[in-house]
Scaffold this active site. Structure first.
Site, PDB file in Angstrom:
ATOM      1  N   HIS A 121     -56.730 -30.359 -12.179  1.00  0.00           N
ATOM      2  CA  HIS A 121     -55.984 -31.074 -11.127  1.00  0.00           C
ATOM      3  C   HIS A 121     -56.079 -32.567 -11.400  1.00  0.00           C
ATOM      4  O   HIS A 121     -57.136 -33.168 -11.209  1.00  0.00           O
ATOM      5  CB  HIS A 121     -56.611 -30.684  -9.776  1.00  0.00           C
ATOM      6  CG  HIS A 121     -56.014 -31.383  -8.594  1.00  0.00           C
ATOM      7  ND1 HIS A 121     -56.639 -31.401  -7.366  1.00  0.00           N
ATOM      8  CD2 HIS A 121     -54.855 -32.070  -8.438  1.00  0.00           C
ATOM      9  CE1 HIS A 121     -55.889 -32.076  -6.497  1.00  0.00           C
ATOM     10  NE2 HIS A 121     -54.815 -32.499  -7.131  1.00  0.00           N
ATOM     11  N   GLY A 135     -61.500 -28.347   2.002  1.00  0.00           N
ATOM     12  CA  GLY A 135     -62.010 -27.735   3.225  1.00  0.00           C
ATOM     13  C   GLY A 135     -61.832 -26.224   3.287  1.00  0.00           C
ATOM     14  O   GLY A 135     -61.760 -25.649   4.377  1.00  0.00           O
ATOM     15  N   HIS A 178     -61.872 -24.911 -11.062  1.00  0.00           N
ATOM     16  CA  HIS A 178     -60.979 -26.025 -10.692  1.00  0.00           C
ATOM     17  C   HIS A 178     -61.646 -27.340 -11.094  1.00  0.00           C
ATOM     18  O   HIS A 178     -62.787 -27.609 -10.720  1.00  0.00           O
ATOM     19  CB  HIS A 178     -60.735 -25.968  -9.188  1.00  0.00           C
ATOM     20  CG  HIS A 178     -59.737 -26.953  -8.680  1.00  0.00           C
ATOM     21  ND1 HIS A 178     -58.371 -26.744  -8.759  1.00  0.00           N
ATOM     22  CD2 HIS A 178     -59.886 -28.157  -8.083  1.00  0.00           C
ATOM     23  CE1 HIS A 178     -57.739 -27.772  -8.212  1.00  0.00           C
ATOM     24  NE2 HIS A 178     -58.637 -28.660  -7.810  1.00  0.00           N
ATOM     25  N   MET A 214     -52.187 -29.745  -0.876  1.00  0.00           N
ATOM     26  CA  MET A 214     -53.496 -30.320  -0.533  1.00  0.00           C
ATOM     27  C   MET A 214     -53.750 -30.129   0.962  1.00  0.00           C
ATOM     28  O   MET A 214     -52.897 -30.448   1.792  1.00  0.00           O
ATOM     29  CB  MET A 214     -53.538 -31.816  -0.873  1.00  0.00           C
ATOM     30  CG  MET A 214     -53.554 -32.147  -2.351  1.00  0.00           C
ATOM     31  SD  MET A 214     -54.909 -31.397  -3.290  1.00  0.00           S
ATOM     32  CE  MET A 214     -56.353 -32.037  -2.433  1.00  0.00           C
ATOM     33  N   GLY A 227     -64.926 -26.097  -3.132  1.00  0.00           N
ATOM     34  CA  GLY A 227     -66.039 -26.824  -3.746  1.00  0.00           C
ATOM     35  C   GLY A 227     -67.312 -26.602  -2.971  1.00  0.00           C
ATOM     36  O   GLY A 227     -68.146 -25.756  -3.329  1.00  0.00           O
ATOM     37  N   SER A 228     -67.466 -27.332  -1.867  1.00  0.00           N
ATOM     38  CA  SER A 228     -68.707 -27.288  -1.079  1.00  0.00           C
ATOM     39  C   SER A 228     -69.079 -25.876  -0.643  1.00  0.00           C
ATOM     40  O   SER A 228     -70.256 -25.502  -0.689  1.00  0.00           O
ATOM     41  CB  SER A 228     -68.556 -28.150   0.180  1.00  0.00           C
ATOM     42  OG  SER A 228     -67.985 -29.385  -0.134  1.00  0.00           O
ATOM     43  N   SER A 244     -64.516 -25.522  -7.212  1.00  0.00           N
ATOM     44  CA  SER A 244     -64.279 -26.864  -7.748  1.00  0.00           C
ATOM     45  C   SER A 244     -65.574 -27.458  -8.275  1.00  0.00           C
ATOM     46  O   SER A 244     -66.549 -27.623  -7.539  1.00  0.00           O
ATOM     47  CB  SER A 244     -63.721 -27.780  -6.659  1.00  0.00           C
ATOM     48  OG  SER A 244     -63.752 -29.119  -7.134  1.00  0.00           O
ATOM     49  N   ASP A 278     -61.387 -31.355 -10.972  1.00  0.00           N
ATOM     50  CA  ASP A 278     -60.775 -32.471 -10.250  1.00  0.00           C
ATOM     51  C   ASP A 278     -60.945 -33.768 -11.018  1.00  0.00           C
ATOM     52  O   ASP A 278     -62.027 -34.341 -11.049  1.00  0.00           O
ATOM     53  CB  ASP A 278     -61.421 -32.607  -8.866  1.00  0.00           C
ATOM     54  CG  ASP A 278     -60.919 -31.553  -7.907  1.00  0.00           C
ATOM     55  OD1 ASP A 278     -59.690 -31.423  -7.762  1.00  0.00           O
ATOM     56  OD2 ASP A 278     -61.763 -30.853  -7.317  1.00  0.00           O
ATOM     57  N   MET A 324     -60.130 -37.658 -11.324  1.00  0.00           N
ATOM     58  CA  MET A 324     -59.759 -38.798 -10.455  1.00  0.00           C
ATOM     59  C   MET A 324     -59.929 -40.097 -11.217  1.00  0.00           C
ATOM     60  O   MET A 324     -60.948 -40.297 -11.884  1.00  0.00           O
ATOM     61  CB  MET A 324     -60.672 -38.824  -9.228  1.00  0.00           C
ATOM     62  CG  MET A 324     -60.666 -37.536  -8.436  1.00  0.00           C
ATOM     63  SD  MET A 324     -61.817 -37.664  -7.053  1.00  0.00           S
ATOM     64  CE  MET A 324     -61.608 -36.045  -6.304  1.00  0.00           C
ATOM     65  N   MET A 346     -55.584 -36.063 -10.427  1.00  0.00           N
ATOM     66  CA  MET A 346     -55.329 -37.028  -9.348  1.00  0.00           C
ATOM     67  C   MET A 346     -55.361 -38.409  -9.989  1.00  0.00           C
ATOM     68  O   MET A 346     -56.284 -39.204  -9.785  1.00  0.00           O
ATOM     69  CB  MET A 346     -56.396 -36.879  -8.261  1.00  0.00           C
ATOM     70  CG  MET A 346     -56.190 -35.632  -7.410  1.00  0.00           C
ATOM     71  SD  MET A 346     -57.646 -35.205  -6.472  1.00  0.00           S
ATOM     72  CE  MET A 346     -58.543 -34.306  -7.732  1.00  0.00           C
ATOM     73  N   GLY A 381     -64.804 -34.451  -2.005  1.00  0.00           N
ATOM     74  CA  GLY A 381     -65.126 -33.108  -1.549  1.00  0.00           C
ATOM     75  C   GLY A 381     -65.725 -33.196  -0.144  1.00  0.00           C
ATOM     76  O   GLY A 381     -66.034 -34.285   0.353  1.00  0.00           O
ATOM     77  N   GLY A 382     -65.867 -32.043   0.481  1.00  0.00           N
ATOM     78  CA  GLY A 382     -66.571 -31.975   1.747  1.00  0.00           C
ATOM     79  C   GLY A 382     -65.816 -32.470   2.967  1.00  0.00           C
ATOM     80  O   GLY A 382     -66.419 -32.697   4.011  1.00  0.00           O
ATOM     81  N   ASP A 428     -56.359 -26.604  -1.451  1.00  0.00           N
ATOM     82  CA  ASP A 428     -57.498 -27.362  -1.987  1.00  0.00           C
ATOM     83  C   ASP A 428     -57.958 -28.365  -0.940  1.00  0.00           C
ATOM     84  O   ASP A 428     -57.215 -29.277  -0.585  1.00  0.00           O
ATOM     85  CB  ASP A 428     -57.012 -28.072  -3.267  1.00  0.00           C
ATOM     86  CG  ASP A 428     -58.087 -28.865  -3.975  1.00  0.00           C
ATOM     87  OD1 ASP A 428     -59.242 -28.835  -3.539  1.00  0.00           O
ATOM     88  OD2 ASP A 428     -57.745 -29.519  -4.981  1.00  0.00           O
ATOM     89  N   GLY A 439     -59.476 -37.040  -2.925  1.00  0.00           N
ATOM     90  CA  GLY A 439     -60.401 -38.113  -3.291  1.00  0.00           C
ATOM     91  C   GLY A 439     -61.852 -37.688  -3.197  1.00  0.00           C
ATOM     92  O   GLY A 439     -62.661 -38.073  -4.032  1.00  0.00           O
TER      93      GLY A 439
HETATM   94  C1  DX5 Z   1     -60.265 -33.164  -3.148  1.00  0.00           C
HETATM   95  C2  DX5 Z   1     -60.408 -32.316  -4.394  1.00  0.00           C
HETATM   96  C3  DX5 Z   1     -60.931 -30.976  -4.089  1.00  0.00           C
HETATM   97  C4  DX5 Z   1     -62.329 -30.946  -3.613  1.00  0.00           C
HETATM   98  C5  DX5 Z   1     -62.485 -29.796  -2.663  1.00  0.00           C
HETATM   99  O1  DX5 Z   1     -59.898 -34.448  -3.536  1.00  0.00           O
HETATM  100  O2  DX5 Z   1     -59.146 -32.162  -5.009  1.00  0.00           O
HETATM  101  O3  DX5 Z   1     -60.774 -30.043  -5.131  1.00  0.00           O
HETATM  102  O4  DX5 Z   1     -63.263 -30.838  -4.647  1.00  0.00           O
HETATM  103  O5  DX5 Z   1     -63.744 -29.877  -2.133  1.00  0.00           O
HETATM  104  P1  DX5 Z   1     -64.197 -29.094  -0.844  1.00  0.00           P
HETATM  105  O6  DX5 Z   1     -63.973 -27.648  -1.091  1.00  0.00           O
HETATM  106  O7  DX5 Z   1     -65.633 -29.469  -0.730  1.00  0.00           O
HETATM  107  O8  DX5 Z   1     -63.352 -29.606   0.305  1.00  0.00           O
HETATM  108 ZN    ZN Z   2     -58.489 -30.370  -6.576  1.00  0.00          ZN
END
Ligand code: DX5
Ligand code: ZN
Length: 228
Positions: A78, A189, A45, A149, A209-210, A20, A47, A49, A80, A156-157, A187, A154
């Site tokens: 994605h 964690g 990916h 989800m 992502g992280s 991500s 994101d 928002m 959101m 990452g991390g 998606d 909203g």
């Molecule tokens: C959450 C996003 C994710 C996010 C995942 O709102 O849709 O795609 O970037 O991030 P990690 O992998 O750090 O949880």
């Molecule tokens: Zn996402």
């Protein structure tokens, strides 16, 4: 992906790793995309928002377009956002390959999914952790991907929510019973440990992502998720 009678059929046994971009270093976005591809990313990916559907604002079609113009990688977008129907065409024009919309957003879901496929893209439907699988079942013949989800969207991390595993198993079972064809994506964690649990439940597309962009060795992190 194979096309049968004009309909895209997902190979949902294939593991796909989708870093991500939200966790990338935004001041070097082009290099970060290249770094993900070099590290073995299957998809990227993205994101999006809007500050309404989720309590955060990330980026919009202009960034999707720049990434598309600078890379060949498959863009898993994605949305959101509260009104995916209103902004859809801009993301199609920006070069998204797959667009996922939320079932909880304010739109005619069937119509939005149809518009995505009619534009020649793949269509995804996302469910927040609290949303029951029953809300998505009526659309199972209209989607190429179901996103479960594994965090409240909203940011990452956040920590992986293991309660969602049950919903993934239910989705996979209903898919098998009904002969539907779509990927199951997770998606939030996701790392090698949580990816293994999700894969065991029936998911094949791992958004991370992280655990990828912020890893010491991104290629090793992607490989670990692929092999988990
Ligand atoms: C959450 C996003 C994710 C996010 C995942 O709102 O849709 O795609 O970037 O991030 P990690 O992998 O750090 O949880
Ligand atoms: Zn996402």
């Amino acid at each position: 992906m194979v096309r049968i009678g004009g309909v895209t059929k997902a190979n949902f046994h294939q593991r796909i790793v989708a870093p991500s971009l939200l966790a990338a270093e935004f001041s070097r976005i082009g290099e970060e995309v290249a770094r993900a591809v070099t590290a073995g990313a299957d998809w990227l990916h993205l994101d999006v928002m809007d500050g309404h559907f989720v309590d955060n604002i990330s980026f919009g079609p202009a960034v999707v377009q720049v990434v598309n113009q600078n890379s060949e990688v498959f863009l898993d977008t994605h949305l959101m956002i509260s009104r995916p129907d209103h902004y859809l065409q801009r993301f199609i024009d920006a070069g998204a390959d797959l667009i996922t919309v939320h079932v909880e957003a304010d739109h005619d879901v069937a119509k939005t999914l149809r518009r995505i496929r009619d534009a020649g893209l793949q269509a995804g439907l996302a469910l927040n952790p609290a949303t029951l699988i029953e809300k998505a079942v009526p659309f199972f013949d209209q989607i190429d991907l179901l996103l479960c989800m594994t965090v409240v969207p909203g940011f990452g991390g956040q920590a992986f929510m293991s309660d969602v595993l049950e919903k993934i198993s239910a989705a996979a079972a209903i898919r098998a019973q009904g002969g539907h064809h779509f990927h199951i994506e997770v998606d939030g964690g996701i790392d090698a440990t949580t990816a293994a649990a999700c894969a065991a439940a029936g998911a094949n597309v791992m958004v991370a992502g992280s655990s990828t962009f912020r890893a010491m060795d991104m290629a090793a992190a992607v490989r670990a998720i692929r092999e988990a």
